[in-house]
Design a protein around this motif. Structure first.
Motif, mmCIF file in Angstrom:
data_model
loop_
_atom_site.group_PDB
_atom_site.id
_atom_site.type_symbol
_atom_site.label_atom_id
_atom_site.label_comp_id
_atom_site.label_asym_id
_atom_site.label_seq_id
_atom_site.Cartn_x
_atom_site.Cartn_y
_atom_site.Cartn_z
ATOM 1 N N ASP A 81 -4.621 11.033 -4.676
ATOM 2 C CA ASP A 81 -4.204 12.096 -3.762
ATOM 3 C C ASP A 81 -5.294 12.424 -2.754
ATOM 4 N N GLN A 82 -6.536 12.315 -3.169
ATOM 5 C CA GLN A 82 -7.647 12.509 -2.239
ATOM 6 C C GLN A 82 -7.600 11.451 -1.141
ATOM 7 N N ASN A 83 -7.288 10.216 -1.507
ATOM 8 C CA ASN A 83 -7.189 9.140 -0.516
ATOM 9 C C ASN A 83 -5.982 9.318 0.399
ATOM 10 N N VAL A 84 -4.853 9.796 -0.161
ATOM 11 C CA VAL A 84 -3.686 10.110 0.670
ATOM 12 C C VAL A 84 -4.065 11.174 1.698
ATOM 13 N N ASP A 85 -4.769 12.191 1.234
ATOM 14 C CA ASP A 85 -5.160 13.316 2.073
ATOM 15 C C ASP A 85 -6.165 12.895 3.147
ATOM 16 N N THR A 86 -7.060 11.969 2.806
ATOM 17 C CA THR A 86 -8.141 11.581 3.707
ATOM 18 C C THR A 86 -7.726 10.497 4.700
ATOM 19 N N ALA B 135 -17.993 9.897 -5.551
ATOM 20 C CA ALA B 135 -18.988 9.368 -6.487
ATOM 21 C C ALA B 135 -18.584 9.665 -7.928
ATOM 22 N N LEU B 136 -18.140 10.905 -8.184
ATOM 23 C CA LEU B 136 -17.759 11.298 -9.537
ATOM 24 C C LEU B 136 -16.521 10.539 -10.008
ATOM 25 N N LEU B 137 -15.464 10.536 -9.196
ATOM 26 C CA LEU B 137 -14.202 9.928 -9.625
ATOM 27 C C LEU B 137 -14.333 8.426 -9.827
ATOM 28 N N VAL B 138 -15.070 7.765 -8.940
ATOM 29 C CA VAL B 138 -15.255 6.315 -9.090
ATOM 30 C C VAL B 138 -16.054 6.015 -10.358
ATOM 31 N N CYS B 139 -17.105 6.795 -10.621
ATOM 32 C CA CYS B 139 -17.889 6.610 -11.850
ATOM 33 C C CYS B 139 -17.021 6.780 -13.096
ATOM 34 N N LEU B 140 -16.212 7.846 -13.107
ATOM 35 C CA LEU B 140 -15.356 8.104 -14.270
ATOM 36 C C LEU B 140 -14.314 7.005 -14.450
ATOM 37 N N VAL C 87 -4.575 0.291 -3.181
ATOM 38 C CA VAL C 87 -5.726 -0.626 -3.099
ATOM 39 C C VAL C 87 -7.015 0.166 -2.908
ATOM 40 N N LEU C 88 -6.983 1.145 -1.997
ATOM 41 C CA LEU C 88 -8.174 1.950 -1.730
ATOM 42 C C LEU C 88 -8.653 2.696 -2.979
ATOM 43 N N THR C 89 -7.698 3.122 -3.804
ATOM 44 C CA THR C 89 -8.036 3.921 -4.985
ATOM 45 C C THR C 89 -8.694 3.097 -6.075
ATOM 46 N N PHE C 90 -8.180 1.881 -6.303
ATOM 47 C CA PHE C 90 -8.606 1.144 -7.495
ATOM 48 C C PHE C 90 -9.544 -0.032 -7.235
ATOM 49 N N ILE C 91 -9.709 -0.437 -5.990
ATOM 50 C CA ILE C 91 -10.529 -1.630 -5.733
ATOM 51 C C ILE C 91 -11.997 -1.406 -6.098
ATOM 52 N N LEU C 92 -12.550 -0.245 -5.732
ATOM 53 C CA LEU C 92 -13.981 0.001 -6.004
ATOM 54 C C LEU C 92 -14.250 0.250 -7.485
#
Length: 391
Positions: free
Chosen positions: A291-296, A89-94, A306-311
């Motif tokens: 990196d959070q998405n790589v880890d998850t 929530a925080l990272l996407v908002c920022l 794509v997962l990182t920047f699409i939202l």
């Protein structure tokens, strides 16, 4: 400190040094030099100690690119779910905020050289190009960030050289408000300005050959750079403009225009600084989310890109108006992520036997200093920030 660790400190500093730095004088000027400085030091001390707690948790948990792994190892599946939800929530908002701001800057820049793109096209172009840099890895971000940070420092030095000779001591000592409630309210703005903790797990993994003492120094130095930058900018702006003037400014543009009226180069210099501050913050936050998405999700870099920047991009393009009202909650999310969750992780890990953890090459196992007293003060610091956010 080697170049890799120095670059990592600059990533921490660059993530904290957002364009919001320019608004700090408007927030603090009315309370005068002494109270403004004291509050800044309290916020810096609290956020830096909380960051060192997260560093301890990252080291003892055995690293991991994102907080996902650290939370799973320390807080279990329930804690992992809560941590991931708050962090996303925080990272996407920022990132939405940075894309909106960067799109506007890119559009104006291209327009000045004869290329006319719509705001939407500018936002997409910025996200795709900057996203490629993020997907290339921490080493690439490190090298680019060093260059960007060097230019930012030059811009800040030029600004101070212009403003310091005309500082009025009388302006610095005048306080037009003695309301401590209003002063506490500004804590939320200052706290967000030190919001660099999201990059620590990535940097621990990036510097896995470093000693624990070097990693601690990396965090402390990285936090000191924005502290001194904020204080110098605060003094320079307060010394050149009265508190009455700054309280009446509606936005940063008016502040820059007022300073530029007597210093001709200020407008251009601070415009460059703003753009670079926004870009370095974007790179740091995007690196943490990538990196959070790589880890998850454990996908290849193309899918993770794509997962990182699409939202964030979709939110910036289609929900900017709704987002602006939601952004106010980002500070509350950050309090839990930056203070309470690292504290919970560290408390859990300190209950285990030290033999369960791996020391560094020198045989040292890192632990944030201060013991129970510092932990208790950090807990109170978190509640202080929540009160500031909710007042």
């Amino acid at each position: 400190m080697n170049l890799k660790l120095l670059g990592s400190s600059l990533i921490i500093a660059g993530t904290a040094l957002g364009a919001g730095m320019l608004a700090i004088p408007m927030v603090l000027a009315q309370f005068g030099l002494v109270w403004g400085t004291l509050l800044m030091l309290v916020i810096w001390l609290g956020t830096t100690y909380a960051a060192l707690l997260l560093l301890e948790a990252s080291i003892k948990a055995g690293g991991g690119l994102g907080m996902n792994t650290i939370a799973r190892k320390t807080l279990g599946k329930g804690g992992q779910l809560v941590t991931n939800s708050l962090l996303y929530a925080l990272l996407v908002c920022l990132l939405m905020a940075y894309i909106i701001g960067a799109g506007d800057l890119v559009q104006k820049l291209l327009s000045s050289i004869g290329l006319d793109l719509s705001l939407m096209q500018s936002q997409v172009a910025f996200t795709m190009i900057a996203g490629v840099v993020v997907a290339a890895g921490t080493a690439v971000i490190d090298k680019l960030n060093r260059a960007l940070f060097a230019v930012m420092v030059i811009m800040l030095v030029l600004t101070l050289l212009s403003l310091v000779p005309t500082i009025s001591i009388d302006n610095l000592m005048v306080a037009t408000s003695d309301s401590k409630i209003d002063l506490i309210k500004t804590s939320s703005v200052l706290f967000t300005s030190f919001g660099f903790m999201v990059v620590i797990p990535s940097l621990v993994t990036y510097n896995k050959e470093a000693s624990h003492k070097q990693l601690r120094n990396m965090v402390v130095i990285g936090s000191l750079v924005p502290l001194f930058s904020y204080l110098l900018w605060l003094y320079a702006a307060m010394g050149n403009l009265s508190a009455e003037q700054m309280v009446n400014f509606k936005n940063v543009s008016e502040l820059i225009a007022a300073l530029g009226s007597s210093h001709s180069m200020i407008n251009m210099i601070l415009s460059v600084f703003t753009g670079l501050a926004l870009l370095t913050s974007f790179l740091g936050v995007a690196m943490a989310l990538f990196d959070q998405n790589v880890d998850t999700f454990r996908q290849n870099r193309a899918v993770t890109y794509v997962l990182t920047f699409i939202l964030p991009l979709a939110g910036a393009l289609f929900a900017a108006d709704q987002f602006l009202s939601v952004l106010g909650y980002a500070g509350i999310i950050l309090v839990f992520l930056a203070v309470f969750i690292p504290m919970a992780m560290t408390i859990k890990l300190r209950k285990e036997d030290d033999s369960a953890f791996e020391a560094d090459a020198s045989g040292v196992l890192y632990q944030a200093s201060g013991g129970q007293l510092a932990m208790g003060l950090s807990f109170l610091f978190g509640f202080f920030l929540l009160a500031a956010e909710l007042i």
